[in-house]
Design a protein around this motif. Structure first.
Motif, PDB file in Angstrom:
ATOM      1  N   LEU A 174       0.861  -1.213   0.131  1.00  0.00           N
ATOM      2  CA  LEU A 174       0.023   0.027   0.092  1.00  0.00           C
ATOM      3  C   LEU A 174       0.854   1.263   0.044  1.00  0.00           C
ATOM      4  O   LEU A 174       0.403   2.173  -0.623  1.00  0.00           O
ATOM      5  CB  LEU A 174      -1.023  -0.248   1.169  1.00  0.00           C
ATOM      6  CG  LEU A 174      -2.007  -0.966   1.023  1.00  0.00           C
ATOM      7  CD1 LEU A 174      -2.891  -1.072   2.242  1.00  0.00           C
ATOM      8  CD2 LEU A 174      -2.917  -0.442  -0.142  1.00  0.00           C
ATOM      9  N   LEU A 175       1.842   1.293   0.672  1.00  0.00           N
ATOM     10  CA  LEU A 175       2.492   2.464   1.013  1.00  0.00           C
ATOM     11  C   LEU A 175       3.714   2.792  -0.546  1.00  0.00           C
ATOM     12  O   LEU A 175       3.427   3.926  -1.009  1.00  0.00           O
ATOM     13  CB  LEU A 175       3.941   2.445   1.876  1.00  0.00           C
ATOM     14  CG  LEU A 175       3.205   2.193   3.168  1.00  0.00           C
ATOM     15  CD1 LEU A 175       4.283   1.995   4.321  1.00  0.00           C
ATOM     16  CD2 LEU A 175       2.662   3.706   3.747  1.00  0.00           C
TER      17      LEU A 175
ATOM     18  N   ALA B 147      -0.502   2.933   9.674  1.00  0.00           N
ATOM     19  CA  ALA B 147      -0.415   4.169   9.970  1.00  0.00           C
ATOM     20  C   ALA B 147       1.036   4.624  10.402  1.00  0.00           C
ATOM     21  O   ALA B 147       1.360   5.662  10.627  1.00  0.00           O
ATOM     22  CB  ALA B 147      -1.463   4.604  11.169  1.00  0.00           C
ATOM     23  N   GLU B 148       1.520   3.443  11.390  1.00  0.00           N
ATOM     24  CA  GLU B 148       2.854   3.868  12.190  1.00  0.00           C
ATOM     25  C   GLU B 148       3.991   3.874  10.809  1.00  0.00           C
ATOM     26  O   GLU B 148       4.793   4.888  10.889  1.00  0.00           O
ATOM     27  CB  GLU B 148       3.309   2.675  13.165  1.00  0.00           C
ATOM     28  CG  GLU B 148       2.331   2.623  14.133  1.00  0.00           C
ATOM     29  CD  GLU B 148       2.471   1.193  15.118  1.00  0.00           C
ATOM     30  OE1 GLU B 148       3.123   0.321  14.661  1.00  0.00           O
ATOM     31  OE2 GLU B 148       1.829   1.294  15.981  1.00  0.00           O
ATOM     32  N   ARG B 149       4.073   3.322   9.910  1.00  0.00           N
ATOM     33  CA  ARG B 149       4.979   2.974   8.771  1.00  0.00           C
ATOM     34  C   ARG B 149       4.662   4.429   7.959  1.00  0.00           C
ATOM     35  O   ARG B 149       5.419   4.805   7.558  1.00  0.00           O
ATOM     36  CB  ARG B 149       4.602   1.822   7.919  1.00  0.00           C
ATOM     37  CG  ARG B 149       5.281   0.575   8.839  1.00  0.00           C
ATOM     38  CD  ARG B 149       5.440  -0.619   7.932  1.00  0.00           C
ATOM     39  NE  ARG B 149       6.481  -0.166   6.871  1.00  0.00           N
ATOM     40  CZ  ARG B 149       6.504  -1.053   5.610  1.00  0.00           C
ATOM     41  NH1 ARG B 149       5.562  -2.047   5.627  1.00  0.00           N
ATOM     42  NH2 ARG B 149       7.383  -0.776   4.895  1.00  0.00           N
TER      43      ARG B 149
ATOM     44  N   SER C 282     -11.099   6.550  13.597  1.00  0.00           N
ATOM     45  CA  SER C 282      -9.926   6.580  14.715  1.00  0.00           C
ATOM     46  C   SER C 282      -8.961   5.719  14.425  1.00  0.00           C
ATOM     47  O   SER C 282      -7.744   6.038  14.995  1.00  0.00           O
ATOM     48  CB  SER C 282     -10.820   6.002  15.761  1.00  0.00           C
ATOM     49  OG  SER C 282     -11.281   4.778  16.053  1.00  0.00           O
ATOM     50  N   MET C 283      -8.939   4.489  13.671  1.00  0.00           N
ATOM     51  CA  MET C 283      -7.849   3.708  13.513  1.00  0.00           C
ATOM     52  C   MET C 283      -7.145   3.976  12.192  1.00  0.00           C
ATOM     53  O   MET C 283      -6.002   3.573  12.090  1.00  0.00           O
ATOM     54  CB  MET C 283      -8.377   2.458  13.385  1.00  0.00           C
ATOM     55  CG  MET C 283      -9.157   1.919  15.046  1.00  0.00           C
ATOM     56  SD  MET C 283      -9.361   0.117  14.795  1.00  0.00           S
ATOM     57  CE  MET C 283      -8.168  -0.504  15.506  1.00  0.00           C
ATOM     58  N   LEU C 284      -7.845   4.438  11.233  1.00  0.00           N
ATOM     59  CA  LEU C 284      -6.899   4.636   9.891  1.00  0.00           C
ATOM     60  C   LEU C 284      -7.062   6.022   9.576  1.00  0.00           C
ATOM     61  O   LEU C 284      -6.114   6.509   9.214  1.00  0.00           O
ATOM     62  CB  LEU C 284      -7.900   3.625   8.831  1.00  0.00           C
ATOM     63  CG  LEU C 284      -7.159   3.399   7.527  1.00  0.00           C
ATOM     64  CD1 LEU C 284      -5.923   3.003   7.606  1.00  0.00           C
ATOM     65  CD2 LEU C 284      -7.940   2.731   6.763  1.00  0.00           C
TER      66      LEU C 284
END
Length: 137
Positions: A23-24, A51-53, A87-89
């Protein structure tokens, strides 16, 4: 329609890292990518890693558009899947509200199907995340 690619993974963490890498890369190639996502526990680990990456690797998701093709219909008219994804993505990735399309469970269901179909017909979907789990989802 593109071909399906099978990528073998040994653990859930391995799945999260491989899918987030794909995806990135796609977002860097096409900043206005259209991604269909789903809500539910099978995806939550992936969304956290993504999200972290994205933050660590400075990948900009501000032009990426998301389509949510499922939603719960609740008696109080809320949209719990959308709130979970927000909230998560969407929030952690910095995705503007205008770049998300989802079903409004309080609206007329036939009209919502037509609205989503029109959106998908106009923009298409570049990447569709699906889940296969023990519930047959």
């Amino acid at each position: 329609m593109g071909a399906a690619h099978i990528i073998r993974c040994d653990t859930e963490q391995n799945v999260y890292h491989k899918v987030s890498t794909i995806l990135l890369g796609r977002v860097m190639e096409k900043p206005d990518l259209v991604v269909s996502v789903f809500a539910g526990t099978p995806a939550f680990g992936l969304y956290k890693v993504l999200a972290e990456r994205a933050s660590a690797e400075k990948v900009d998701f501000s032009r990426v558009r998301f389509v949510v093709l499922d939603e719960l219909v609740t008696s109080d008219g809320t949209a719990p899947f959308h709130e979970s994804l927000k909230s998560m993505l969407f929030g952690p990735l910095g995705v503007p509200d205008a770049n998300t399309v989802w079903f409004d469970p309080a609206a007329n269901h036939s009209a919502e199907v037509a609205r989503i179909a029109s959106h998908v017909g106009l923009l298409g979907i570049d990447v569709c995340l699906l889940s296969v789990d023990s519930r047959g989802h």
